[in-house]
Write a protein that holds these residues in place. Sequence first.
Motif, PDB file in Angstrom:
ATOM      1  N   GLU A 174     -94.938  90.745 -34.362  1.00  0.00           N
ATOM      2  CA  GLU A 174     -95.680  90.763 -33.109  1.00  0.00           C
ATOM      3  C   GLU A 174     -96.098  92.190 -32.723  1.00  0.00           C
ATOM      4  O   GLU A 174     -97.209  92.399 -32.230  1.00  0.00           O
ATOM      5  CB  GLU A 174     -94.815  90.162 -31.987  1.00  0.00           C
ATOM      6  CG  GLU A 174     -94.601  88.661 -32.116  1.00  0.00           C
ATOM      7  CD  GLU A 174     -93.489  88.335 -33.086  1.00  0.00           C
ATOM      8  OE1 GLU A 174     -93.174  87.154 -33.263  1.00  0.00           O
ATOM      9  OE2 GLU A 174     -92.929  89.285 -33.670  1.00  0.00           O
ATOM     10  N   ARG A 212     -99.238  93.760 -34.410  1.00  0.00           N
ATOM     11  CA  ARG A 212    -100.593  93.356 -34.002  1.00  0.00           C
ATOM     12  C   ARG A 212    -100.902  93.723 -32.555  1.00  0.00           C
ATOM     13  O   ARG A 212    -102.054  93.646 -32.151  1.00  0.00           O
ATOM     14  CB  ARG A 212    -100.755  91.845 -34.184  1.00  0.00           C
ATOM     15  CG  ARG A 212    -100.628  91.378 -35.621  1.00  0.00           C
ATOM     16  CD  ARG A 212    -101.117  89.949 -35.755  1.00  0.00           C
ATOM     17  NE  ARG A 212    -100.303  89.020 -34.962  1.00  0.00           N
ATOM     18  CZ  ARG A 212     -99.313  88.303 -35.460  1.00  0.00           C
ATOM     19  NH1 ARG A 212     -99.012  88.397 -36.747  1.00  0.00           N
ATOM     20  NH2 ARG A 212     -98.634  87.481 -34.689  1.00  0.00           N
ATOM     21  N   ASP A 215     -97.824  92.799 -24.712  1.00  0.00           N
ATOM     22  CA  ASP A 215     -98.493  91.652 -25.338  1.00  0.00           C
ATOM     23  C   ASP A 215     -97.576  90.950 -26.318  1.00  0.00           C
ATOM     24  O   ASP A 215     -97.580  89.709 -26.417  1.00  0.00           O
ATOM     25  CB  ASP A 215     -99.767  92.124 -26.041  1.00  0.00           C
ATOM     26  CG  ASP A 215    -100.760  92.747 -25.075  1.00  0.00           C
ATOM     27  OD1 ASP A 215    -100.774  92.319 -23.896  1.00  0.00           O
ATOM     28  OD2 ASP A 215    -101.504  93.661 -25.482  1.00  0.00           O
ATOM     29  N   ALA A 216     -96.785  91.736 -27.054  1.00  0.00           N
ATOM     30  CA  ALA A 216     -95.852  91.119 -27.993  1.00  0.00           C
ATOM     31  C   ALA A 216     -94.792  90.310 -27.256  1.00  0.00           C
ATOM     32  O   ALA A 216     -94.414  89.207 -27.686  1.00  0.00           O
ATOM     33  CB  ALA A 216     -95.200  92.201 -28.857  1.00  0.00           C
ATOM     34  N   GLU A 246     -94.263  82.888 -24.799  1.00  0.00           N
ATOM     35  CA  GLU A 246     -95.039  81.641 -24.904  1.00  0.00           C
ATOM     36  C   GLU A 246     -94.550  80.795 -26.072  1.00  0.00           C
ATOM     37  O   GLU A 246     -94.435  79.566 -25.959  1.00  0.00           O
ATOM     38  CB  GLU A 246     -96.519  81.991 -25.069  1.00  0.00           C
ATOM     39  CG  GLU A 246     -97.134  82.634 -23.812  1.00  0.00           C
ATOM     40  CD  GLU A 246     -98.552  83.096 -24.058  1.00  0.00           C
ATOM     41  OE1 GLU A 246     -98.993  83.041 -25.236  1.00  0.00           O
ATOM     42  OE2 GLU A 246     -99.223  83.550 -23.094  1.00  0.00           O
ATOM     43  N   ARG A 247     -94.263  81.414 -27.197  1.00  0.00           N
ATOM     44  CA  ARG A 247     -93.804  80.630 -28.349  1.00  0.00           C
ATOM     45  C   ARG A 247     -92.433  80.018 -28.086  1.00  0.00           C
ATOM     46  O   ARG A 247     -92.170  78.855 -28.429  1.00  0.00           O
ATOM     47  CB  ARG A 247     -93.764  81.526 -29.590  1.00  0.00           C
ATOM     48  CG  ARG A 247     -93.429  80.741 -30.857  1.00  0.00           C
ATOM     49  CD  ARG A 247     -93.466  81.575 -32.119  1.00  0.00           C
ATOM     50  NE  ARG A 247     -92.395  82.558 -32.138  1.00  0.00           N
ATOM     51  CZ  ARG A 247     -92.573  83.866 -32.054  1.00  0.00           C
ATOM     52  NH1 ARG A 247     -93.792  84.364 -31.921  1.00  0.00           N
ATOM     53  NH2 ARG A 247     -91.544  84.690 -32.075  1.00  0.00           N
ATOM     54  N   ARG A 259     -95.207  88.868 -24.358  1.00  0.00           N
ATOM     55  CA  ARG A 259     -95.868  87.679 -23.824  1.00  0.00           C
ATOM     56  C   ARG A 259     -96.012  86.612 -24.927  1.00  0.00           C
ATOM     57  O   ARG A 259     -95.781  85.415 -24.689  1.00  0.00           O
ATOM     58  CB  ARG A 259     -97.237  88.068 -23.260  1.00  0.00           C
ATOM     59  CG  ARG A 259     -97.972  86.892 -22.608  1.00  0.00           C
ATOM     60  CD  ARG A 259     -99.207  87.362 -21.873  1.00  0.00           C
ATOM     61  NE  ARG A 259     -98.828  88.089 -20.632  1.00  0.00           N
ATOM     62  CZ  ARG A 259     -98.901  89.395 -20.477  1.00  0.00           C
ATOM     63  NH1 ARG A 259     -99.349  90.157 -21.471  1.00  0.00           N
ATOM     64  NH2 ARG A 259     -98.534  89.959 -19.346  1.00  0.00           N
ATOM     65  N   THR A 260     -96.405  87.054 -26.127  1.00  0.00           N
ATOM     66  CA  THR A 260     -96.518  86.094 -27.243  1.00  0.00           C
ATOM     67  C   THR A 260     -95.171  85.476 -27.562  1.00  0.00           C
ATOM     68  O   THR A 260     -95.057  84.266 -27.811  1.00  0.00           O
ATOM     69  CB  THR A 260     -97.079  86.821 -28.475  1.00  0.00           C
ATOM     70  OG1 THR A 260     -98.346  87.378 -28.157  1.00  0.00           O
ATOM     71  CG2 THR A 260     -97.223  85.864 -29.646  1.00  0.00           C
TER      72      THR A 260
END
Length: 356
Positions: free
Chosen positions: A306, A309, A314-315, A321-322, A317-318
Amino acid sequence: MTRDAGGGGRPSLGTGRPSVAEEAERAHRSRLAWKAEQLRVWDLLQLITPWLLLACSTAVYFSWALPASGAGFRPQGAAVLALVAVAVPWVLFGHTLPLRRRRLRPVPAGVYFVGLLALCVTLMTYSDIFLVFTVAGFFHAYLLRPWPLGVLGVLATSVALNGSAMGVWAGPTRDVLAEFLLIVTVQTAAIGVGILLTARSEPEERRREELVGRLEAALHENAGLHAQLVAQARESGAQDERQRLAGEIHDTLAQGLAGIIIQLQAAQGSARRRGEPDEHVARALRLARSSLTEARRSVRALAPRELGRAHLPDALRTLTERWAREQGISAQLEVTGARERLSPAIEVSLFRVAQE
Protein backbone atom coordinates in the motif's frame (compact mmCIF):
# COMPACT_ATOMS: atom_id res chain seq x y z
CA MET A 1 41.27 4.39 38.07
CA THR A 2 39.23 5.68 35.14
CA ARG A 3 39.68 5.77 31.42
CA ASP A 4 39.47 8.89 29.25
CA ALA A 5 36.89 8.33 26.52
CA GLY A 6 38.68 10.67 24.09
CA GLY A 7 42.23 9.66 24.87
CA GLY A 8 42.41 6.20 23.40
CA GLY A 9 41.75 4.47 26.71
CA ARG A 10 44.70 6.02 28.56
CA PRO A 11 44.33 5.65 32.32
CA SER A 12 44.11 8.66 34.60
CA LEU A 13 44.06 8.77 38.39
CA GLY A 14 41.01 10.19 40.06
CA THR A 15 37.79 11.41 38.57
CA GLY A 16 37.86 14.15 35.96
CA ARG A 17 41.60 14.77 36.34
CA PRO A 18 43.82 14.72 33.22
CA SER A 19 46.45 12.03 32.99
CA VAL A 20 50.19 12.69 33.00
CA ALA A 21 50.31 11.97 29.27
CA GLU A 22 47.56 14.51 28.60
CA GLU A 23 49.33 17.17 30.68
CA ALA A 24 52.61 16.50 28.86
CA GLU A 25 50.86 16.68 25.49
CA ARG A 26 49.16 19.96 26.47
CA ALA A 27 52.48 21.43 27.61
CA HIS A 28 54.15 20.31 24.39
CA ARG A 29 51.44 21.93 22.28
CA SER A 30 51.71 25.12 24.33
CA ARG A 31 55.47 25.19 23.81
CA LEU A 32 55.10 24.66 20.07
CA ALA A 33 52.48 27.41 19.87
CA TRP A 34 54.77 29.79 21.77
CA LYS A 35 57.69 29.05 19.43
CA ALA A 36 55.47 29.49 16.39
CA GLU A 37 54.33 32.85 17.78
CA GLN A 38 57.96 33.87 18.27
CA LEU A 39 58.71 33.05 14.64
CA ARG A 40 55.73 35.09 13.47
CA VAL A 41 56.81 38.09 15.57
CA TRP A 42 60.36 37.83 14.24
CA ASP A 43 59.11 37.66 10.64
CA LEU A 44 56.94 40.70 11.28
CA LEU A 45 59.89 42.63 12.72
CA GLN A 46 62.00 41.71 9.71
CA LEU A 47 59.29 43.06 7.40
CA ILE A 48 58.38 46.34 9.08
CA THR A 49 61.67 47.43 10.67
CA PRO A 50 63.35 48.96 7.56
CA TRP A 51 60.17 50.82 6.59
CA LEU A 52 59.62 52.13 10.10
CA LEU A 53 63.23 53.32 10.49
CA LEU A 54 63.30 54.90 7.02
CA ALA A 55 60.00 56.69 7.62
CA CYS A 56 61.13 58.00 11.04
CA SER A 57 64.50 59.17 9.71
CA THR A 58 62.97 60.91 6.70
CA ALA A 59 60.21 62.58 8.72
CA VAL A 60 62.61 63.88 11.39
CA TYR A 61 65.08 65.08 8.75
CA PHE A 62 62.58 67.14 6.78
CA SER A 63 60.67 68.40 9.83
CA TRP A 64 63.58 69.21 12.12
CA ALA A 65 67.13 68.48 10.92
CA LEU A 66 66.91 70.28 7.56
CA PRO A 67 65.28 73.49 8.92
CA ALA A 68 67.70 73.50 11.88
CA SER A 69 70.71 73.35 9.54
CA GLY A 70 69.63 76.54 7.80
CA ALA A 71 70.03 74.92 4.37
CA GLY A 72 67.35 75.22 1.75
CA PHE A 73 65.47 72.38 0.15
CA ARG A 74 67.69 72.75 -2.89
CA PRO A 75 70.07 71.12 -3.32
CA GLN A 76 70.52 69.24 -0.03
CA GLY A 77 66.88 68.36 0.65
CA ALA A 78 66.29 67.37 -2.97
CA ALA A 79 69.31 65.06 -2.91
CA VAL A 80 68.11 63.38 0.29
CA LEU A 81 64.62 62.99 -1.15
CA ALA A 82 66.10 61.38 -4.27
CA LEU A 83 68.12 58.95 -2.13
CA VAL A 84 64.98 58.07 -0.13
CA ALA A 85 63.11 57.52 -3.41
CA VAL A 86 65.85 55.06 -4.44
CA ALA A 87 65.80 53.33 -1.04
CA VAL A 88 62.04 52.61 -1.22
CA PRO A 89 62.07 50.30 -4.28
CA TRP A 90 65.44 48.89 -3.20
CA VAL A 91 63.95 47.72 0.12
CA LEU A 92 60.66 46.67 -1.50
CA PHE A 93 62.06 44.48 -4.29
CA GLY A 94 65.24 43.38 -2.52
CA HIS A 95 63.82 42.57 0.87
CA THR A 96 60.08 42.84 1.56
CA LEU A 97 58.61 40.97 -1.41
CA PRO A 98 61.18 38.11 -1.42
CA LEU A 99 60.79 37.73 2.34
CA ARG A 100 56.99 37.58 2.15
CA ARG A 101 57.18 35.03 -0.65
CA ARG A 102 59.98 33.11 1.12
CA ARG A 103 62.15 33.47 -1.99
CA LEU A 104 65.10 35.32 -0.51
CA ARG A 105 68.27 33.74 -1.99
CA PRO A 106 71.82 34.14 -0.59
CA VAL A 107 73.38 35.96 -3.57
CA PRO A 108 70.51 38.48 -4.11
CA ALA A 109 70.39 39.01 -0.34
CA GLY A 110 74.12 39.85 -0.28
CA VAL A 111 73.76 42.27 -3.20
CA TYR A 112 70.78 43.91 -1.52
CA PHE A 113 72.65 44.30 1.76
CA VAL A 114 75.67 45.96 0.12
CA GLY A 115 73.39 48.39 -1.74
CA LEU A 116 71.42 49.15 1.42
CA LEU A 117 74.58 49.90 3.38
CA ALA A 118 75.81 52.17 0.58
CA LEU A 119 72.52 54.10 0.68
CA CYS A 120 72.74 54.42 4.47
CA VAL A 121 76.33 55.72 4.35
CA THR A 122 75.39 58.22 1.65
CA LEU A 123 72.36 59.46 3.60
CA MET A 124 74.47 59.82 6.76
CA THR A 125 76.76 62.21 4.91
CA TYR A 126 73.79 64.60 4.71
CA SER A 127 72.52 64.13 8.25
CA ASP A 128 73.33 62.00 11.28
CA ILE A 129 69.61 61.41 11.75
CA PHE A 130 69.87 58.63 9.15
CA LEU A 131 71.84 56.64 11.73
CA VAL A 132 68.40 55.43 12.72
CA PHE A 133 67.82 53.97 9.25
CA THR A 134 71.27 52.35 9.31
CA VAL A 135 70.20 50.26 12.32
CA ALA A 136 68.11 48.24 9.85
CA GLY A 137 71.38 46.72 8.64
CA PHE A 138 71.61 44.70 11.85
CA PHE A 139 68.21 43.12 11.13
CA HIS A 140 69.09 42.41 7.49
CA ALA A 141 72.36 40.78 8.52
CA TYR A 142 70.28 37.94 10.00
CA LEU A 143 69.08 37.12 6.49
CA LEU A 144 72.57 36.54 5.05
CA ARG A 145 73.61 32.93 4.55
CA PRO A 146 75.84 31.23 5.49
CA TRP A 147 76.09 32.67 8.98
CA PRO A 148 79.70 34.01 8.65
CA LEU A 149 78.36 36.41 6.02
CA GLY A 150 75.76 37.52 8.55
CA VAL A 151 78.48 38.27 11.12
CA LEU A 152 80.42 40.14 8.44
CA GLY A 153 77.27 42.13 7.69
CA VAL A 154 76.96 43.06 11.37
CA LEU A 155 80.60 44.17 11.36
CA ALA A 156 80.09 46.33 8.27
CA THR A 157 76.92 47.87 9.70
CA SER A 158 78.63 48.58 13.03
CA VAL A 159 81.61 50.20 11.28
CA ALA A 160 79.35 52.41 9.13
CA LEU A 161 77.07 53.32 12.01
CA ASN A 162 79.68 54.10 14.66
CA GLY A 163 82.18 55.54 12.22
CA SER A 164 79.72 58.21 11.16
CA ALA A 165 78.42 58.83 14.70
CA MET A 166 81.90 59.21 16.21
CA GLY A 167 83.43 61.14 13.32
CA VAL A 168 86.08 58.50 12.69
CA TRP A 169 86.28 59.38 8.98
CA ALA A 170 87.39 62.98 9.72
CA GLY A 171 90.78 62.32 11.33
CA PRO A 172 90.00 60.69 14.71
CA THR A 173 92.18 60.90 17.80
CA ARG A 174 93.78 57.86 19.35
CA ASP A 175 91.18 57.71 22.13
CA VAL A 176 88.25 58.01 19.70
CA LEU A 177 89.75 55.31 17.48
CA ALA A 178 90.26 52.98 20.45
CA GLU A 179 86.70 53.59 21.62
CA PHE A 180 85.45 53.01 18.09
CA LEU A 181 87.28 49.68 17.78
CA LEU A 182 86.02 48.55 21.20
CA ILE A 183 82.40 49.42 20.42
CA VAL A 184 82.56 47.75 17.00
CA THR A 185 84.13 44.62 18.49
CA VAL A 186 81.61 44.29 21.33
CA GLN A 187 78.66 45.11 19.08
CA THR A 188 79.71 42.62 16.41
CA ALA A 189 80.34 39.89 18.99
CA ALA A 190 77.01 40.43 20.76
CA ILE A 191 74.86 40.54 17.64
CA GLY A 192 76.99 37.91 15.87
CA VAL A 193 76.25 35.39 18.63
CA GLY A 194 72.55 35.97 18.01
CA ILE A 195 73.06 35.36 14.28
CA LEU A 196 74.93 32.13 15.01
CA LEU A 197 72.24 30.86 17.35
CA THR A 198 69.49 31.87 14.95
CA ALA A 199 71.22 30.20 12.01
CA ARG A 200 71.28 26.95 13.96
CA SER A 201 67.85 27.05 15.58
CA GLU A 202 65.57 28.92 13.18
CA PRO A 203 65.67 26.38 10.29
CA GLU A 204 64.95 23.59 12.75
CA GLU A 205 62.08 25.54 14.28
CA ARG A 206 60.61 26.30 10.87
CA ARG A 207 60.91 22.66 9.83
CA ARG A 208 59.24 21.67 13.09
CA GLU A 209 56.46 24.17 12.48
CA GLU A 210 55.90 22.79 8.97
CA LEU A 211 55.97 19.25 10.35
CA VAL A 212 53.38 20.14 13.00
CA GLY A 213 51.21 21.70 10.30
CA ARG A 214 51.45 18.55 8.18
CA LEU A 215 50.73 16.37 11.21
CA GLU A 216 47.64 18.40 12.07
CA ALA A 217 46.45 18.14 8.46
CA ALA A 218 47.07 14.39 8.57
CA LEU A 219 45.14 14.14 11.86
CA HIS A 220 42.18 15.98 10.33
CA GLU A 221 42.32 13.68 7.30
CA ASN A 222 42.55 10.61 9.53
CA ALA A 223 39.58 11.84 11.54
CA GLY A 224 37.55 12.15 8.35
CA LEU A 225 38.64 8.69 7.22
CA HIS A 226 37.81 7.29 10.65
CA ALA A 227 34.32 8.80 10.52
CA GLN A 228 33.87 7.40 7.02
CA LEU A 229 35.02 3.96 8.15
CA VAL A 230 32.66 4.07 11.14
CA ALA A 231 29.76 4.99 8.87
CA GLN A 232 30.68 2.22 6.45
CA ALA A 233 31.02 -0.27 9.29
CA ARG A 234 27.63 0.78 10.68
CA GLU A 235 26.05 0.48 7.27
CA SER A 236 27.71 -2.88 6.71
CA GLY A 237 26.49 -4.10 10.10
CA ALA A 238 22.95 -2.94 9.33
CA GLN A 239 23.12 -4.66 5.95
CA ASP A 240 24.34 -7.87 7.55
CA GLU A 241 21.52 -7.70 10.10
CA ARG A 242 18.95 -7.12 7.35
CA GLN A 243 20.30 -10.12 5.46
CA ARG A 244 20.14 -12.23 8.61
CA LEU A 245 16.56 -11.19 9.32
CA ALA A 246 15.63 -11.74 5.68
CA GLY A 247 17.07 -15.25 5.84
CA GLU A 248 15.19 -16.01 9.05
CA ILE A 249 11.90 -14.66 7.61
CA HIS A 250 12.40 -16.68 4.46
CA ASP A 251 13.27 -19.86 6.33
CA THR A 252 10.57 -19.60 8.99
CA LEU A 253 7.67 -17.20 8.47
CA ALA A 254 7.46 -17.41 4.68
CA GLN A 255 7.71 -21.20 4.66
CA GLY A 256 5.11 -21.47 7.43
CA LEU A 257 2.71 -19.23 5.48
CA ALA A 258 3.30 -21.28 2.36
CA GLY A 259 2.42 -24.42 4.33
CA ILE A 260 -0.75 -22.75 5.69
CA ILE A 261 -1.80 -21.78 2.16
CA ILE A 262 -1.35 -25.36 0.98
CA GLN A 263 -3.44 -26.71 3.87
CA LEU A 264 -6.16 -24.07 3.33
CA GLN A 265 -6.29 -24.86 -0.39
CA ALA A 266 -6.69 -28.52 0.45
CA ALA A 267 -9.47 -27.72 2.94
CA GLN A 268 -11.17 -25.45 0.38
CA GLY A 269 -10.99 -28.19 -2.28
CA SER A 270 -12.41 -30.76 0.13
CA ALA A 271 -15.26 -28.40 1.05
CA ARG A 272 -16.12 -27.79 -2.60
CA ARG A 273 -16.27 -31.48 -3.30
CA ARG A 274 -18.78 -31.83 -0.50
CA GLY A 275 -20.65 -28.78 -1.76
CA GLU A 276 -20.02 -26.87 1.44
CA PRO A 277 -18.09 -23.68 0.57
CA ASP A 278 -16.58 -22.15 3.68
CA GLU A 279 -16.24 -18.34 3.66
CA HIS A 280 -13.94 -18.47 6.69
CA VAL A 281 -11.52 -20.74 4.83
CA ALA A 282 -11.55 -18.41 1.81
CA ARG A 283 -10.91 -15.41 4.06
CA ALA A 284 -8.07 -17.20 5.85
CA LEU A 285 -6.62 -18.17 2.48
CA ARG A 286 -6.66 -14.55 1.28
CA LEU A 287 -5.09 -13.41 4.53
CA ALA A 288 -2.35 -16.06 4.32
CA ARG A 289 -1.55 -15.14 0.72
CA SER A 290 -1.38 -11.45 1.61
CA SER A 291 0.87 -12.21 4.56
CA LEU A 292 3.15 -14.32 2.38
CA THR A 293 3.40 -11.47 -0.13
CA GLU A 294 4.31 -9.06 2.65
CA ALA A 295 6.89 -11.50 4.03
CA ARG A 296 8.51 -11.75 0.62
CA ARG A 297 8.53 -7.96 0.31
CA SER A 298 10.19 -7.75 3.74
CA VAL A 299 12.83 -10.20 2.58
CA ARG A 300 13.51 -7.92 -0.36
CA ALA A 301 13.62 -4.90 2.05
CA LEU A 302 10.58 -3.30 0.36
CA ALA A 303 7.88 -1.21 1.92
CA PRO A 304 4.32 -2.57 2.28
CA ARG A 305 2.42 -2.77 -1.00
CA GLU A 306 0.00 0.00 0.00
CA LEU A 307 2.86 2.42 0.79
CA GLY A 308 4.52 1.63 -2.49
CA ARG A 309 1.56 3.20 -4.36
CA ALA A 310 0.45 6.01 -1.99
CA HIS A 311 1.37 8.10 1.04
CA LEU A 312 0.59 7.00 4.60
CA PRO A 313 -2.93 8.57 4.93
CA ASP A 314 -4.08 7.06 1.61
CA ALA A 315 -2.52 3.72 2.47
CA LEU A 316 -4.27 3.70 5.87
CA ARG A 317 -7.58 4.58 4.17
CA THR A 318 -7.15 1.68 1.71
CA LEU A 319 -6.29 -0.67 4.58
CA THR A 320 -9.35 0.46 6.57
CA GLU A 321 -11.73 0.02 3.64
CA ARG A 322 -10.43 -3.46 2.85
CA TRP A 323 -10.62 -4.57 6.46
CA ALA A 324 -14.18 -3.21 6.84
CA ARG A 325 -15.24 -4.99 3.64
CA GLU A 326 -13.70 -8.30 4.72
CA GLN A 327 -15.10 -8.15 8.24
CA GLY A 328 -18.51 -6.85 7.22
CA ILE A 329 -18.52 -3.95 9.64
CA SER A 330 -18.59 -0.18 9.21
CA ALA A 331 -15.24 1.55 9.69
CA GLN A 332 -13.88 4.89 8.52
CA LEU A 333 -10.57 6.75 8.80
CA GLU A 334 -10.33 10.42 9.77
CA VAL A 335 -7.12 12.37 9.14
CA THR A 336 -6.70 15.77 10.84
CA GLY A 337 -3.99 18.39 10.55
CA ALA A 338 -1.61 19.26 7.75
CA ARG A 339 -0.19 16.39 5.74
CA GLU A 340 3.55 15.99 6.36
CA ARG A 341 5.97 13.74 4.54
CA LEU A 342 7.58 11.30 7.01
CA SER A 343 10.63 9.13 6.60
CA PRO A 344 9.97 5.70 5.02
CA ALA A 345 10.93 3.89 8.23
CA ILE A 346 8.39 5.87 10.31
CA GLU A 347 5.64 5.40 7.70
CA VAL A 348 6.26 1.64 7.62
CA SER A 349 6.18 1.43 11.43
CA LEU A 350 2.91 3.38 11.68
CA PHE A 351 1.36 1.34 8.90
CA ARG A 352 2.36 -1.91 10.62
CA VAL A 353 0.79 -0.71 13.88
CA ALA A 354 -2.49 0.07 12.10
CA GLN A 355 -2.32 -3.21 10.19
CA GLU A 356 -1.90 -5.21 13.40
